[in-house]
Scaffold this active site. Structure first.
Site, PDB file in Angstrom:
ATOM      1  N   SER A  73       0.846  -1.204   0.000  1.00  0.00           N
ATOM      2  CA  SER A  73       0.000   0.000   0.000  1.00  0.00           C
ATOM      3  C   SER A  73       0.874   1.244   0.000  1.00  0.00           C
ATOM      4  CB  SER A  73      -0.887   0.015   1.237  1.00  0.00           C
ATOM      5  OG  SER A  73      -0.129   0.329   2.390  1.00  0.00           O
ATOM      6  N   ASP A  74       2.113   1.122   0.511  1.00  0.00           N
ATOM      7  CA  ASP A  74       2.961   2.287   0.752  1.00  0.00           C
ATOM      8  C   ASP A  74       2.183   3.324   1.554  1.00  0.00           C
ATOM      9  OD1 ASP A  74       5.206   3.847   0.797  1.00  0.00           O
ATOM     10  OD2 ASP A  74       4.793   4.796  -1.127  1.00  0.00           O
ATOM     11  N   HIS A  75       1.534   2.842   2.581  1.00  0.00           N
ATOM     12  CA  HIS A  75       0.713   3.697   3.450  1.00  0.00           C
ATOM     13  C   HIS A  75       1.585   4.782   4.069  1.00  0.00           C
ATOM     14  CE1 HIS A  75      -2.622   4.521   6.190  1.00  0.00           C
ATOM     15  NE2 HIS A  75      -1.763   4.536   7.195  1.00  0.00           N
TER      16      HIS A  75
END
Lengths: 315, 422
Positions: B302-304
C-alpha cells in the site's frame, strides 16, 4: 651446537612465508625451539651476530615487534639501532628509495622493516645490499608473527601439526597475520579455517586452501586451536560491522563459543587484544586456555632464530 | 472456542491456485478444513462472498513513535483491518528511527495488544544516514523481518556491498530505494512532457533503473537478499526480469498507487497524487501490471504514508509526497481485477503468499493448519470513496471521490472476526 648443523639455510631475506620451503620452515622452527630455552637465550653464544648491525626501520608504530627484534638482535650480539621513520624523514618528503639509499650508505647487515604499504619491504630488498626482514607490510604478510605462532603451537602440540584443526577468527580482510598464518599452517599440514563476517573475509578466501565460515558455532566445531585477530575499532565506522556489541555477540570469543571447539582447545591472539570486542577476559586470562603470553616469549626466540639463519647466509 | 464454518463461499488461495466454492471450517484460530467439508459449530453464510487470505502489507509508515498526530499503530491497525490487511510491516522512519533492537522490541510489544500482526523493518543504516551499518544481526534476533534504507538510497556502492555481504550471514532481507540521487535530487515529478508542461522539476525514470541495476549486481556479487523497494518504471521491471532469469536472489515491490494511477492523475498540481517515486507514464503502469502477473514484481504494497492536510495543501513542489493506502490496497486491487486490468489471483498472490514467503511469515495462505487470517469481500460491490470516512488518522489519498468496485465485508484474525463493514 645448533639444530642447523648439516642444513644449509640459503635464503637472504625473510619477506613472505612463500619464500621458504617446508625444510626451511622446519629448521627455523627447530632453531626457534632451541632459543626458546631461556638458558640458551640469555646465556648462549653472543657471537652469532657479533660485528653485525641490525637496523629496525618502522614506518608504522609497533612496540612489541620492534622490541622483540631489538632484544633478539642484542642477545645474539648485534649492534641494534632503531629508526623512527614515522616521525622523521618520510614526513619531510623522503621516498622509500631515498631511504634505501641512505641505509645503503650506512651499511647495515640486517634490516627489519614494517611499512603500511603491502610490498614495501620487498621493494626495499631490491634496493639495499643487506638482508631484509618483513615485520609486517600493509595487509600482505607478517611472516615472523606466523612463525612465532607456529612455534607456540608446536610447543602446545608436541611438534606435530598434522590433523590439527585451527580456526583463524575475526578481521581476516585487513590482517597480514592471517594471510601469513594460512600459508604457513597449510604448509605444515594443519587444517585451517577462517571465521568472520563476510565483510571482513576477502573475496575468494576459500581458494586459499581453507574452509570459510560465517558462523562461530559451525566454524569452531572440532577445532584444536583458535587464533583470534584484533578487530580494528576504526573499522566499526567503516560499515564493516555494526558495533562492538554486535560483533562480540556473534564473533567474540567467550566461554560459551569456546565450548563449540574441541575440549582443551587453546587460544592465540597476536595482540594487542581488545577485551570484550574480540575476546572475553575470562578466555584471554585463563592460563589453561590462552597461549597469548607464550606467543610473546616465542616471539623473541623465533626472531633470534630468523636472525641467526639469515646471518648464516651473510657469512 | 466453538468451531465456525463459512459456508458456500468462493475460496481463492494464491498458494495452491485453488478457486472454488465450498466451506471453510475454523477451529482454535486455525483453518481446520476447507472445500467440500462438514459444517460444524457456528455458521457464517458466505454466499456471494469471496474469501482470500488476510493481506500482508509490507510497507506501512506508522507515525508511532514520534508522529502520532499522523497515525498511531492502533489507528493503522484499525485501517488495516477495514482493508482486509492482517499483517503489516512498519517502516523504520519514525522518530526516533528504528535502528536499534530496543526500538524493534518497542514496536513489537505495542503490536501485541492489537488485532493485527505488527512486524518491523529495521533501519539499514544508523539514523538512516546511508553510511553506518546498524546491528542487523541483533535486530534480526529481536524480530526485524526486513532492513530498509528509508526514503533515501544507500548511495555509496562500497557501503551497500558491505551491507549486503554482512546481512547475508543472517539471511536478512534488505531493501534499498532505487534512486540515483545525482539524477533525482531536487525533483518532484517524472520527467516527461507532462512535467515539462507543468513546469515541475523532474527526474528521468532511468534514475531508478541505474540504482536498481547496481544493487542487483551487488546482490549477485555478495549473495545477499535484495528487495528493490517500490519500482515504478517499465525499464526497471525489464531489468529485474533479466536478473531474475539468472537466479539472483532479488525481489521487487510496487505500490498499488503505481498500478492504478499514472502521471495524468496529478492533473493541474493535485498534490494528493504526489508520490515517491512519482507517478509515471501509462506505458510504465501497463508494464508494471504485466510484471506483477508474470511474477517479475513479487509483492504489491500500500505504501501507506499518512500525511496531514497541512503538509499536502502546499504548492506542488513543496508538498510532502505520500498517500494513505491500508484501507485501499484490496479495494483498488479488486477494482483493477474487475476492470480486467490485472488478474485477480496474481494480485492476491502479491499481497498474501508472496510477502509471507519473502519475509518468512506464517499466514498468507488458505490451507489446513494455517492461521485463520482471512478476508471476506464482495468482489463486485460498487461504492464511492469518501476520504473522510477512512479510519486512518490522515486522509490523504488520490482516490478520494473515485468509484470503486469490490469491498471488504469481514476480516478475521486468528479465527476471530476483527472487522465487519457496517
Amino acid at each position: 651446537m645448533t639444530p642447523f648443523e648439516g642444513y644449509e639455510f640459503s635464503k637472504r631475506h625473510c619477506l613472505d612465508i612463500s619464500d621458504f620451503h617446508r625444510a626451511d620452515i622446519e629448521n627455523l622452527l627447530a632453531l626457534g625451539a632451541h632459543y626458546a630455552d631461556l638458558d640458551v637465550q640469555k646465556h648462549g653464544p653472543r657471537d652469532v651476530l657479533a660485528g653485525k648491525t641490525l637496523v629496525n626501520l618502522f614506518f608504522e608504530n609497533s612496540t612489541r615487534t620492534e622490541k622483540s627484534f631489538e632484544l633478539a638482535g642484542r642477545r645474539l650480539g648485534a649492534d641494534v639501532i632503531s629508526m623512527q621513520i614515522a616521525s622523521s624523514s618520510v614526513k619531510k618528503g623522503e621516498t622509500l628509495l631515498d631511504t634505501a639509499a641512505t641505509l645503503n650508505a650506512m651499511n647495515p647487515d640486517l634490516l627489519v622493516v614494517r611499512h603500511g604499504q603491502s610490498g614495501a619491504p620487498s621493494l626495499l630488498a631490491q634496493k639495499v645490499s643487506c638482508s631484509v626482514i618483513n615485520a609486517g607490510d600493509g595487509t600482505h604478510a607478517h611472516p615472523t608473527q606466523a612463525l612465532l605462532d607456529a612455534l607456540t603451537l608446536r610447543q602446545a602440540f608436541d611438534g606435530d601439526f598434522s590433523g590439527i584443526r585451527i580456526a583463524i577468527c575475526g578481521d581476516i580482510l585487513h590482517s597480514r597475520v592471517a594471510r601469513s598464518n594460512v600459508q604457513l599452517l597449510n604448509m605444515l599440514g594443519a587444517e585451517v579455517r577462517l571465521i568472520g563476517p563476510p565483510t571482513l573475509i576477502p573475496t575468494d578466501a576459500d581458494q586459499w586452501g581453507v574452509d570459510v565460515f560465517h558462523d562461530m558455532k559451525d566454524g569452531l566445531a572440532g577445532c584444536d586451536a583458535i587464533m583470534m585477530l584484533r578487530l580494528q575499532l576504526e573499522r566499526m565506522s567503516g560499515s564493516f560491522v555494526p558495533s562492538q556489541r554486535e560483533y562480540f555477540h556473534f564473533y567474540g570469543l567467550d566461554r560459551s563459543k569456546l565450548a563449540y571447539a574441541k575440549d582443551g582447545a587453546v587460544v592465540l591472539h597476536p595482540g594487542p587484544i581488545n577485551r570484550g570486542v574480540e575476546i572475553s577476559s575470562g578466555v584471554a586470562d585463563d592460563p589453561d586456555i590462552s597461549l597469548i603470553t607464550q606467543q610473546v616469549a616465542a616471539g623473541v626466540a623465533m626472531r633470534m632464530a630468523i636472525l641467526h639463519a639469515l646471518a648464516e647466509g651473510i657469512q | 472456542m466453538t468451531p465456525l464454518t463459512l459456508t458456500d463461499i468462493r475460496i481463492l488461495d494464491p498458494e495452491s491456485g485453488r478457486d472454488e466454492t465450498g466451506h471453510i471450517r475454523i477451529e482454535d484460530g486455525r483453518i481446520a478444513a476447507l472445500g467440500n467439508v462438514a459444517v460444524r459449530g457456528d455458521v457464517l453464510a458466505g454466499r456471494g462472498l469471496t474469501c482470500a487470505p488476510g493481506l500482508i502489507d509490507a510497507r506501512v509508515k506508522a507515525g508511532e513513535p514520534g508522529q502520532e498526530n499522523r497515525e498511531t499503530l492502533a489507528s493503522a491497525a484499525r485501517a488495516a483491518l477495514a482493508g482486509g490487511v492482517t499483517q503489516i510491516v512498519v517502516q523504520p522512519q519514525t522518530e526516533p528511527i528504528i535502528d536499534d533492537m530496543s526500538l524493534v522490541d518497542f514496536i513489537m510489544r505495542k503490536g501485541e495488544s492489537l488485532d493485527i500482526d505488527v512486524h518491523v523493518a529495521g533501519a539499514l543504516t544508523k539514523g538512516l544516514d546511508g553510511r553506518t551499518m546498524t546491528e542487523i544481526g541483533l535486530m534480526s534476533e529481536a524480530g526485524a523481518v526486513l532492513f530498509a534504507s528509508g526514503p533515501n538510497p544507500v548511495e555509496d556502492a562500497g557501503i551497500m556491498r558491505r551491507l549486503m555481504a554482512y546481512s547475508a550471514t543472517f539471511n536478512a532481507l534488505i531493501s534499498n530505494s532505487p534512486v540515483t540521487p545525482s539524477l533525482s535530487d531536487g525533483s518532484c515529478a517524472h520527467e516527461s512532457d507532462v512535467a515539462a508542461r507543468l513546469g515541475l522539476p523532474a527526474a528521468p525514470a532511468v534514475s531508478e533503473r541505474i540504482m536498481a541495476e547496481r544493487d542487483m549486481a551487488l546482490a549477485e556479487l555478495t549473495g545477499g537478499r535484495l528487495l528493490l523497494d517500490l519500482i515504478s518504471s517499465a525499464e526497471t521491471a525489464d531489468s529485474v526480469r533479466r536478473f531474475k532469469r539468472r537466479d539472483i536472489d532479488v525481489a521487487a515491490s510496487v505500490s498499488i498507487n503505481h498500478l492504478a494511477l499514472n502521471e495524468l492523475d496529478i492533473g493541474d498540481y493535485r498534490t494528493f497524487a504526489k508520490l515517491d517515486p512519482p507517478l509515471r507514464e501509462e506505458r510504465d503502469r501497463q508494464a508494471l501490471l504485466r510484471a506483477v502477473e508474470d511474477g517479475t514484481i513479487d509483492i504489491i504494497v500500500s505504501d501507506h504514508d499518512p500525511q496531514s492536510a497541512g503538509r499536502k495543501r502546499l504548492p506542488y513542489a513543496e508538498a510532502t509526497p505520500g498517500a494513505v493506502g491500508l484501507e485501499l490496497l484490496l479495494p483498488v486491487g479488486l477494482k483493477l481485477a474487475a476492470e480486467e486490468e490485472l488478474d485477480l489471483m496474481a494480485f492476491l498472490r502479491a499481497v498474501t503468499v508472496a510477502p509471507a514467503d519473502l519475509l518468512g511469515l506464517e499466514g498468507g495462505r488458505l490451507r489446513e493448519g494455517a492461521p485463520a487470517d482471512l478476508v471476506l469481500f464482495d468482489a463486485t460491490e460498487p461504492w464511492v470513496l469518501d476520504s473522510e470516512r477512512l479510519l486512518s488518522r490522515s486522509k490523504n489519498t488520490p482516490f478520494d471521490g473515485r468509484r470503486m468496485t469490490g469491498r471488504v465485508r469481514h476480516t478475521f484474525k486468528d479465527g476471530r472476526i476483527v472487522y465487519s463493514a457496517v
